[in-house]
Enzyme design. Sequence first.
Site, mmCIF file in Angstrom:
data_model
loop_
_atom_site.group_PDB
_atom_site.id
_atom_site.type_symbol
_atom_site.label_atom_id
_atom_site.label_comp_id
_atom_site.label_asym_id
_atom_site.label_seq_id
_atom_site.Cartn_x
_atom_site.Cartn_y
_atom_site.Cartn_z
ATOM 1 N N VAL A 89 11.335 9.362 6.854
ATOM 2 C CA VAL A 89 11.226 7.967 6.420
ATOM 3 C C VAL A 89 10.013 7.818 5.499
ATOM 4 C CG1 VAL A 89 10.849 5.587 7.154
ATOM 5 C CG2 VAL A 89 12.322 7.086 8.504
ATOM 6 N N THR A 111 -4.131 5.467 3.282
ATOM 7 C CA THR A 111 -2.792 5.930 2.911
ATOM 8 C C THR A 111 -2.785 6.658 1.577
ATOM 9 O OG1 THR A 111 -1.975 3.954 4.047
ATOM 10 C CG2 THR A 111 -0.392 5.177 2.734
ATOM 11 N N LYS A 131 0.828 -1.222 0.000
ATOM 12 C CA LYS A 131 0.000 0.000 0.000
ATOM 13 C C LYS A 131 0.853 1.260 0.000
ATOM 14 C CE LYS A 131 0.483 1.112 4.585
ATOM 15 N NZ LYS A 131 0.635 2.423 5.250
ATOM 16 N N ASN A 176 3.989 8.692 2.659
ATOM 17 C CA ASN A 176 4.151 8.184 1.300
ATOM 18 C C ASN A 176 3.333 8.996 0.302
ATOM 19 O OD1 ASN A 176 5.791 5.509 1.624
ATOM 20 N ND2 ASN A 176 4.267 5.456 3.254
#
Length: 371
Positions: free
Chosen positions: A294, A263, A206, A271
């Site tokens: 990160v 997400t 994902k 992300n």
Amino acid sequence: MSQPPGAARNLQDVKPYGRICVVGGGAWGTALAAVGVRAGRNVSQWSRDAATATEIALNQVNSRYLPDIDLPPGIEATPDLESAIAGAEAILIITPSTSIREVTHAVAAHSAADVPIFAGAKGIEAESGLLMTGIMAEEAPGRVLGAISGPTFAVETAQDLPTAVTVACSTRGMAASRMAATLTTYSFRPYVSDDLVGVEIGGAVKNVIAIACGMVKGAGLGENLRAALITRGLSEIKELAVLLGGSRETVTGLSGMGDLMLTCSSEKSRNFSYGLQRGAGVAEGDVFEGRPVVVEGRDNAMTVTDLARARGLHMPICEMVRAIVAEGAPIGDAFATYWSAPIEAEPRALDVAIAHPAQDAARDYFGDTNR
């Protein structure tokens, strides 16, 4: 109020773990520690950073990862791993995926062999192609292992907003059920699964799809395309999960579709936010203003496609993201390659492939969004 038919069927008398240890001082680890305390459990937490541990234990705050959030009192945070683990009936390792091997090895050395270990990290190890519990099985052989995953932003869980997750474990014993009961509160609702592969694949892939969706938003390519990528990305997750022995049903649950939707839809996701900036033309080195944030989807793009390639599976969206973040392909060119591929059927059983009638035009269209 009367119960609907079958509502009380198969009710189990599950004993929660009285004491748990959360290994990890980041946002999600701290949020889960807070959940455990709210559920009435004794909770210790290990943080590599001594200052963070002191803040949590004495001031009920984690200013580095969860600023401006008041944590419940009672989290026994410490930078001493051995003392954190002492007496724990179950351990949750909530560290970045790149640290999971090192941390699991240390945890195994300081804990009894009958203490189950649950992973909260998501990803695939580059060198071995192993999922998180696969790594843990090598470093803590013979342990009962599990995973916790789902559509969760740590900040919302820490704020005590409603959150649902999947707790998965091997079929040995009742570890998943016990952990679910351990963490259940009025606002935190776990579901139980025995499909570790399906749960972990959803969490790994994902992040890659979220980068693609962020790029769509940043490049101004519209919500239709983002919805298409989420849907087709879910199909890629299903194919890989089933290939590795997981269940398609698991992928349509919280740890798959639920996590994917969250997400791929919010700038709270690192992300998605990374993809958004890249799609808007921000250079790789300038994303997040150059801060070392990160973004696990960048690494996952490589590890997921490496694993899929080794098994003979083509994952076009993940390959597209890999081309951009790892191989330097312009965003427009990579999207053009994906979009102008032969037309296929959605039902897997229907074997159809049609040469794209507007391939050149599609390449020209997406080429205008090159960054």
